[in-house]
Design a protein around this motif. Sequence first.
Motif, PDB file in Angstrom:
ATOM      1  N   MET A   1     -21.619  -0.774  -2.994  1.00 32.91           N
ATOM      2  CA  MET A   1     -22.474  -0.823  -1.792  1.00 32.91           C
ATOM      3  C   MET A   1     -23.330  -2.067  -1.785  1.00 32.91           C
ATOM      4  N   ASP A   2     -23.851  -2.454  -2.962  1.00 31.07           N
ATOM      5  CA  ASP A   2     -24.666  -3.663  -3.052  1.00 31.07           C
ATOM      6  C   ASP A   2     -23.840  -4.901  -2.735  1.00 31.07           C
ATOM      7  N   VAL A   3     -22.584  -4.890  -3.265  1.00 32.49           N
ATOM      8  CA  VAL A   3     -21.720  -6.042  -2.993  1.00 32.49           C
ATOM      9  C   VAL A   3     -21.435  -6.139  -1.507  1.00 32.49           C
ATOM     10  N   PHE A   4     -21.193  -5.002  -0.864  1.00 33.11           N
ATOM     11  CA  PHE A   4     -20.937  -4.997   0.576  1.00 33.11           C
ATOM     12  C   PHE A   4     -22.139  -5.526   1.354  1.00 33.11           C
ATOM     13  N   SER A   5     -23.336  -5.140   0.900  1.00 33.41           N
ATOM     14  CA  SER A   5     -24.548  -5.619   1.563  1.00 33.41           C
ATOM     15  C   SER A   5     -24.692  -7.125   1.401  1.00 33.41           C
ATOM     16  N   GLN A   6     -24.401  -7.601   0.181  1.00 27.62           N
ATOM     17  CA  GLN A   6     -24.498  -9.038  -0.040  1.00 27.62           C
ATOM     18  C   GLN A   6     -23.487  -9.790   0.819  1.00 27.62           C
ATOM     19  N   LEU A   7     -22.255  -9.254   0.884  1.00 28.11           N
ATOM     20  CA  LEU A   7     -21.241  -9.904   1.715  1.00 28.11           C
ATOM     21  C   LEU A   7     -21.640  -9.855   3.184  1.00 28.11           C
ATOM     22  N   ALA A   8     -22.221  -8.739   3.610  1.00 27.48           N
ATOM     23  CA  ALA A   8     -22.636  -8.628   5.011  1.00 27.48           C
ATOM     24  C   ALA A   8     -23.726  -9.638   5.329  1.00 27.48           C
ATOM     25  N   LEU A   9     -24.691  -9.776   4.443  1.00 25.95           N
ATOM     26  CA  LEU A   9     -25.738 -10.771   4.655  1.00 25.95           C
ATOM     27  C   LEU A   9     -25.160 -12.174   4.656  1.00 25.95           C
ATOM     28  N   ASP A  10     -24.209 -12.416   3.792  1.00 30.60           N
ATOM     29  CA  ASP A  10     -23.545 -13.714   3.729  1.00 30.60           C
ATOM     30  C   ASP A  10     -22.901 -14.042   5.077  1.00 30.60           C
ATOM     31  N   LYS A  11     -22.142 -13.097   5.611  1.00 27.34           N
ATOM     32  CA  LYS A  11     -21.445 -13.343   6.876  1.00 27.34           C
ATOM     33  C   LYS A  11     -22.431 -13.511   8.033  1.00 27.34           C
ATOM     34  N   ILE A  12     -23.478 -12.695   8.038  1.00 24.43           N
ATOM     35  CA  ILE A  12     -24.473 -12.807   9.117  1.00 24.43           C
ATOM     36  C   ILE A  12     -25.152 -14.175   9.091  1.00 24.43           C
ATOM     37  N   GLY A  13     -25.494 -14.650   7.901  1.00 24.44           N
ATOM     38  CA  GLY A  13     -26.152 -15.957   7.793  1.00 24.44           C
ATOM     39  C   GLY A  13     -25.295 -17.083   8.312  1.00 24.44           C
ATOM     40  N   PHE A  14     -24.001 -17.083   7.901  1.00 25.83           N
ATOM     41  CA  PHE A  14     -23.119 -18.157   8.374  1.00 25.83           C
ATOM     42  C   PHE A  14     -22.785 -17.997   9.858  1.00 25.83           C
ATOM     43  N   ALA A  15     -22.788 -16.759  10.357  1.00 18.74           N
ATOM     44  CA  ALA A  15     -22.589 -16.563  11.801  1.00 18.74           C
ATOM     45  C   ALA A  15     -23.755 -17.168  12.589  1.00 18.74           C
ATOM     46  N   LEU A  16     -24.979 -16.941  12.123  1.00 12.94           N
ATOM     47  CA  LEU A  16     -26.140 -17.556  12.780  1.00 12.94           C
ATOM     48  C   LEU A  16     -26.090 -19.073  12.692  1.00 12.94           C
ATOM     49  N   ALA A  17     -25.670 -19.585  11.535  1.00 13.51           N
ATOM     50  CA  ALA A  17     -25.545 -21.038  11.397  1.00 13.51           C
ATOM     51  C   ALA A  17     -24.501 -21.591  12.356  1.00 13.51           C
ATOM     52  N   GLY A  18     -23.384 -20.863  12.525  1.00 20.05           N
ATOM     53  CA  GLY A  18     -22.359 -21.312  13.461  1.00 20.05           C
ATOM     54  C   GLY A  18     -22.864 -21.331  14.895  1.00 20.05           C
ATOM     55  N   LEU A  19     -23.593 -20.292  15.307  1.00 23.82           N
ATOM     56  CA  LEU A  19     -24.147 -20.259  16.667  1.00 23.82           C
ATOM     57  C   LEU A  19     -25.170 -21.371  16.877  1.00 23.82           C
ATOM     58  N   ALA A  20     -26.004 -21.599  15.870  1.00 23.38           N
ATOM     59  CA  ALA A  20     -27.002 -22.667  15.993  1.00 23.38           C
ATOM     60  C   ALA A  20     -26.331 -24.029  16.116  1.00 23.38           C
ATOM     61  N   ASN A  21     -25.294 -24.274  15.316  1.00 23.03           N
ATOM     62  CA  ASN A  21     -24.587 -25.555  15.404  1.00 23.03           C
ATOM     63  C   ASN A  21     -23.829 -25.701  16.716  1.00 23.03           C
ATOM     64  N   LEU A  22     -23.311 -24.603  17.229  1.00 23.66           N
ATOM     65  CA  LEU A  22     -22.643 -24.647  18.534  1.00 23.66           C
ATOM     66  C   LEU A  22     -23.635 -24.999  19.632  1.00 23.66           C
ATOM     67  N   PHE A  23     -24.810 -24.394  19.587  1.00 24.76           N
ATOM     68  CA  PHE A  23     -25.856 -24.715  20.555  1.00 24.76           C
ATOM     69  C   PHE A  23     -26.258 -26.189  20.456  1.00 24.76           C
TER      70      PHE A  23
END
Length: 677
Positions: free
Chosen positions: A1-23
């Motif tokens: 469960m902890d690994v899943f949470s870490q992976l989820a946070l990882d994906k969310i962070g890079f998703a926000l970075a992708g949206l910011a760079n697209l903007f």
Amino acid sequence: MDVFSQLALDKIGFALAGLANLFFFLLILVTRVKNLPRFLLLTWALISICWSVFYMLSPAPAYSNATSLLLELARNFVLMLFLLSALGQGNQSLRQLLQSRTVVALILLLSIWFVLSKWQLISVNLMFTGSLALYIFQLALLEAMYRKAAENRWQYKPLILSISVCTLFDFILLAEAALFGQIDTQMWAARGFICAAMLPFLVIAVRRIQAWGISVYVSRDIVLQSTLVLTAGLYLCLVAIAGFYIRYIGGQWSNLIQAIFLVLGFTMLAGMLLSGALRRRLKVFIEKHFFANKFDYRLKWLELTRQLRLVDITKPEQYDTILQAWLSAIGYNRGCLLRIGSAAHIVQLACYNRPQLSDNEKMLVQRYVEKFAGSQWLVDLSDNTDPFTQQQSKLSNIDIQLIVPIHSDGKLWGLCLMNTPLVDRQKLNWELRDYLMLVTEQIASYLMLMQASKALSENAQFAAFSRMSAFVLHDLKNVKAQIDLMLQNSIKHKTNPEFINDSFDTLAAMQQRLDNMLSQLSSKRSGNAGQSVFNAADVVQQIINQRCAAKRPLPTLHVESDAELCLNKERFASIVYHLIDNAQHATPADGKVMVSIFSDTFYLTLVIADTGCGMSADFISQRLFKPFDSTKGNAGMGVGAYDALHFAEQHNGQLHVNSTEGTGSTFTLKLPRHQPV
């Protein structure tokens, strides 16, 4: 469960970075400028989007495959190219940049490093350690850019802050990975969030740095809507937290209280979002604090000041100049300046690039005056939401867009009517309204100053004429005194031939004086024409014999050294007579009035001393030379001493007074001698 949470946070962070760079990519893309910094920023943003999407979708760890390594090297390489171009010449092309020795060496080293890392010819620890050199080089470029910015560091600070934070974070991440042989998952999960958080600083820097010429534009409406959505989201979060807190401590009534609170919270939010006043205030706040002004106020103010300097109140086109300056302040090309008189009477002072007001326009102005005479309200007739505009009909044939009032002492003084072609029209928002009010205050002060200057000029003309009339009346009084003296002496000496000859000489002198007075009145000035060269002692002796002999004590003349003067003889004689006459009035019949004349190389000095009542120091400083202030009652005009002082100063001379109460007074008149050519 902890690994899943870490992976989820990882994906969310890079998703926000992708949206910011697209903007960021879209913002740079819509700019019109075409230069190297813009191209490199677009390339870096595009690679960063691919970099973010790859890490968001790929389950493989960082630096574990060729794609990850290639994206990392490409992103760092383009960023270093951008920093090198910023440090180089402003007109540098991409080909010139790529052909430089530094870039060629950098490409060669990165290519070798990619081959070594891909084919695993070096260990993982060495790969992480070697990658640290890239970030050290980036930090060195940032430090050089900061030093080079000098006085423009304010523009570059957001850029350096944004890139430095990301670079230092990556440096720490790889330094720890080089030490332990693997990347820390928690720090890796934070990488995307940090890149997204630092990107707004990069947007600010791109907007600030003028050398790049990249003007990033964000619509005010988009910012307003985004702010409303963000505010609504924060508000809903607070409502939800408060609702759960109520439910937690509410006990038996928790569900009821929570439901009522949530409904009221949503109702309040809907009311605020639908409130037009709130939206307008929020929009004004955003435009004031987050967007550049529509006008360059420093240049506009300098231009307005220069144009107002051209106003000449002596010329009939003075109001045209003011109107043109007013229109130029906001870039309009036609208008009309009106003066609102009593009973709302309209006077057209100036019209520019348009005909005189039509009947419909005059009626519109009358309605504006009736409604807004007591307020400084600007009206935009092109704004259909304005209540005043909605009440008007037949606006299609009205050549007016803006109505700007001019107030003086709390009253409506006039109006300025402005218009321009539709393509150049300005929307009357808060900024234009404040700017026009500021310009109006400045121009209104000029208009009031012009009005006061005209009134002052007219008063000065009347004052000059009154002053001249007083001097003439003063001379007429003296002429009358001479006539009275002749009539008194004629009783005893009318059969004496010498008296008859002196009488005719006196009449001739009086005729000349009357001619001079009439000439001054007709020309409305006190003239100094008719200058002649004469001996001062002869004129003074003649004054004593002919004009001062009827009063007691009789003045005595002592000439130590005579000299010639080049003045208006009649004016000089009048001044000397006034001084001697004043001395006779102040001295009892058994006293003395002594006149002395002496001269040096440059000046002739005339001293008139008496043994009369004297004057106090306060009287000399406050009243002696004040015009129309006489101690003789109705017998005097109070201009004799004032005229004598003015005469002395007019001819570069001096008039001094020494007096002691109960002892007497001494007037010393110094005049420049006539110097023969």
